[in-house]
Scaffold this active site. Structure first.
Site, mmCIF file in Angstrom:
data_model
loop_
_atom_site.group_PDB
_atom_site.id
_atom_site.type_symbol
_atom_site.label_atom_id
_atom_site.label_comp_id
_atom_site.label_asym_id
_atom_site.label_seq_id
_atom_site.Cartn_x
_atom_site.Cartn_y
_atom_site.Cartn_z
ATOM 1 N N VAL A 199 8.053 -45.957 -24.505
ATOM 2 C CA VAL A 199 7.130 -46.063 -25.630
ATOM 3 C C VAL A 199 5.767 -45.549 -25.216
ATOM 4 O O VAL A 199 5.337 -45.723 -24.078
ATOM 5 C CB VAL A 199 7.042 -47.527 -26.125
ATOM 6 N N CYS A 200 5.091 -44.869 -26.143
ATOM 7 C CA CYS A 200 3.741 -44.374 -25.907
ATOM 8 C C CYS A 200 2.921 -44.619 -27.161
ATOM 9 O O CYS A 200 2.949 -43.812 -28.107
ATOM 10 C CB CYS A 200 3.746 -42.889 -25.545
ATOM 11 N N LEU A 201 2.256 -45.767 -27.216
ATOM 12 C CA LEU A 201 1.353 -46.136 -28.294
ATOM 13 C C LEU A 201 2.070 -46.227 -29.632
ATOM 14 O O LEU A 201 2.463 -47.289 -30.063
ATOM 15 C CB LEU A 201 0.169 -45.154 -28.370
ATOM 16 N N THR A 202 2.299 -45.086 -30.315
ATOM 17 C CA THR A 202 2.885 -45.115 -31.650
ATOM 18 C C THR A 202 4.251 -44.456 -31.728
ATOM 19 O O THR A 202 4.840 -44.414 -32.803
ATOM 20 C CB THR A 202 1.956 -44.395 -32.654
ATOM 21 N N ARG A 203 4.763 -43.915 -30.626
ATOM 22 C CA ARG A 203 6.040 -43.200 -30.702
ATOM 23 C C ARG A 203 7.022 -43.707 -29.653
ATOM 24 O O ARG A 203 6.619 -44.207 -28.605
ATOM 25 C CB ARG A 203 5.831 -41.695 -30.555
#
Length: 474
Positions: free
Chosen positions: A399-403
């Site tokens: 996961v990376c913040l919003t995606r």
């Protein structure tokens, strides 16, 4: 082939570094808010300003811990502790050998990277049987500490020259309209790869920015003012253009969704949900966005507008940075102009660049609206797992913040037609095994729920979706 493999490995490593840098960056809003609220012209509470300044002063240590933890294979806490210890060793040894250097931030970055690389390497070592219970932690801790100390001598010799070069780049080149334009374009183009955090951290290593950080002042004031018109006004203008286009084409307008994305960008400066709507599926839109960002930075540089940024260049950041900037007021009329420019440019380009938002006619989509995504996080995670073809089809996830980046065994088992009904903002299939979902603020929550379900079923999930798929079953 070797060159392509090396390039792929380098890109993936930098992406993981960019993800790891998100943690310290996410702390900056809290630090900035505490510092500003404690000032005499606001609440006049010295305890708040001292707390904010304390967070800013410890950012190098936070960077070391975040990088060591973020680059660990399964998020080991011992590796995070090793990152903190190695930073203290490296910074104190360097201060003794070469006093007066502004090297705390580079020490934090190097300590985190060294810890992650050495610990990863030591796990592949074969130790005697009586030492095997310690193999996971002790050798990595000891060897990473030794490697950090060995960095002191070359860093003491090279860092003064490197710091002068970075300061020269930030103060002489990036403060010109052309330099600001190049920085703005590159900053946006790196977002799909997750490398814009690396660029921002690199530019923050100069002496002037390190002094600003220690004094709890906004960073990069000479060349980031142009981000405010784009993030606060331009991207909401892009959302408005997308809404008008979908109305004109008699598609489901997604007005509530687009309004949420626009407010998220304008108020707190989180732009990824909007940018990932068109980063992969409509490259001309994304290229136009990058060029317009560079244009905004060039205009602000030419007009002498200097407003720094603590973290995101949204409205909250502008309120905190307004008083210390120069000609800050002109960001508002310039922002209104960019709202109009984005709306006109995107309206024109949308005729040729389709988006991955659901594109069936309204009449066909209305029956699907009865199927509302569950509000319970665990049920939503179960629905996403079903869409992905079940737990057995999922190999890795990060996961990376919003995606959410995913690697699956067989893409044919993934039912992409259900993504919109589950609340997915946008998605892109990168190859036959890798899928990227833009989920907005729910990304971390869904990732955590899926991992919890995987642990209950004793199913190991990797952290590297970009890695080549495994040929054997778990």
């Amino acid at each position: 082939m070797p060159v392509q493999n090396a390039r792929k490995i380098l890109t993936q490593s930098l992406q993981r570094l960019g993800y790891a840098l998100l943690l310290p960056v996410s702390i900056l809003p809290l630090a900035a808010l505490l510092y500003r609220l404690g000032q005499p012209d606001v609440l006049d509470l010295a305890v708040l300003s001292l707390a904010g300044r304390a967070l800013f002063s410890q950012m190098p240590l936070i960077y070391a811990v975040a990088i060591a933890f973020g680059l660990s294979r399964q998020g080991q806490g011992a590796q995070a502790l090793a990152g903190a210890v190695n930073f203290l060793l490296l910074s104190s040894a360097l201060a003794t050998l070469q006093p007066g250097l502004h090297a705390d931030m580079i020490c934090g970055l190097l300590a985190g990277l060294t810890t992650a690389m050495v610990c990863s390497w030591t796990r592949s070592l074969s130790l005697p049987g009586w030492l095997r219970p310690l193999q996971e932690e002790l050798p990595g801790l000891l060897l990473s500490a030794l490697a950090s100390l060995l960095l002191v001598v070359p860093l003491a010799l090279l860092w003064p020259l490197l710091e002068q070069g970075i300061t020269l780049l930030a103060s002489d080149l990036l403060t010109t309209p052309f330099g600001a334009f190049c920085y703005g374009v590159l900053n946006r183009l790196l977002i799909p790869l997750g490398l814009h955090q690396v660029l921002g951290s690199l530019m923050g290593l100069g002496e002037s920015n390190l002094q600003a950080l220690s004094a709890a002042q906004p960073l990069h004031e000479g060349y980031v003012a142009g981000l405010y018109p784009v993030i606060m006004f331009g991207l909401p203008g892009a959302c408005f253009a997308i809404w008008l286009h979908r109305q004109r084409m008699r598609r489901l307008p997604q007005g509530g969704l687009l309004l949420t994305l626009a407010l998220t960008s304008a108020l707190v400066g989180i732009t990824e949900p909007i940018e990932f709507l068109f980063a992969f599926t409509a490259p001309w839109l994304f290229l136009a966005h990058a060029l317009l960002t560079g244009l905004s930075l060039a205009i602000c540089s030419g007009l002498g507008i200097q407003v720094g940024s603590y973290f995101s260049a949204g409205l909250l950041d502008l309120v905190l940075s307004y008083g210390s900037g120069e000609h800050s007021f002109w960001l508002i009329p310039l922002g209104i102009l960019f709202f109009v420019i984005y709306a006109l440019v995107f309206s024109r380009l949308l005729e040729y660049a389709p988006l991955s938002l659901p594109s069936k006619p309204i009449a066909e989509e209305l029956p699907q609206l009865a199927t509302v995504a569950p509000t319970d996080p665990q049920m939503l995670a179960i629905q996403y797992l079903k869409m992905l073809g079940g737990m057995d089809n999922l190999q890795a996830m990060s996961v990376c913040l919003t995606r959410l980046s995913l690697r699956v065994r067989e893409m044919a088992l993934v039912d992409q037609s259900r993504l919109a009904r589950l609340g997915c903002l946008s998605w892109i299939q990168l190859n036959e095994h890798q899928l990227v979902l833009v989920l907005g603020p729910n990304a971390g929550l869904i990732e955590g729920q899926i991992r919890m379900l995987a642990e209950r079923q004793s199913v190991p999930l990797g952290l590297e979706p970009g890695q080549a798929p495994l040929s054997q079953h778990r």
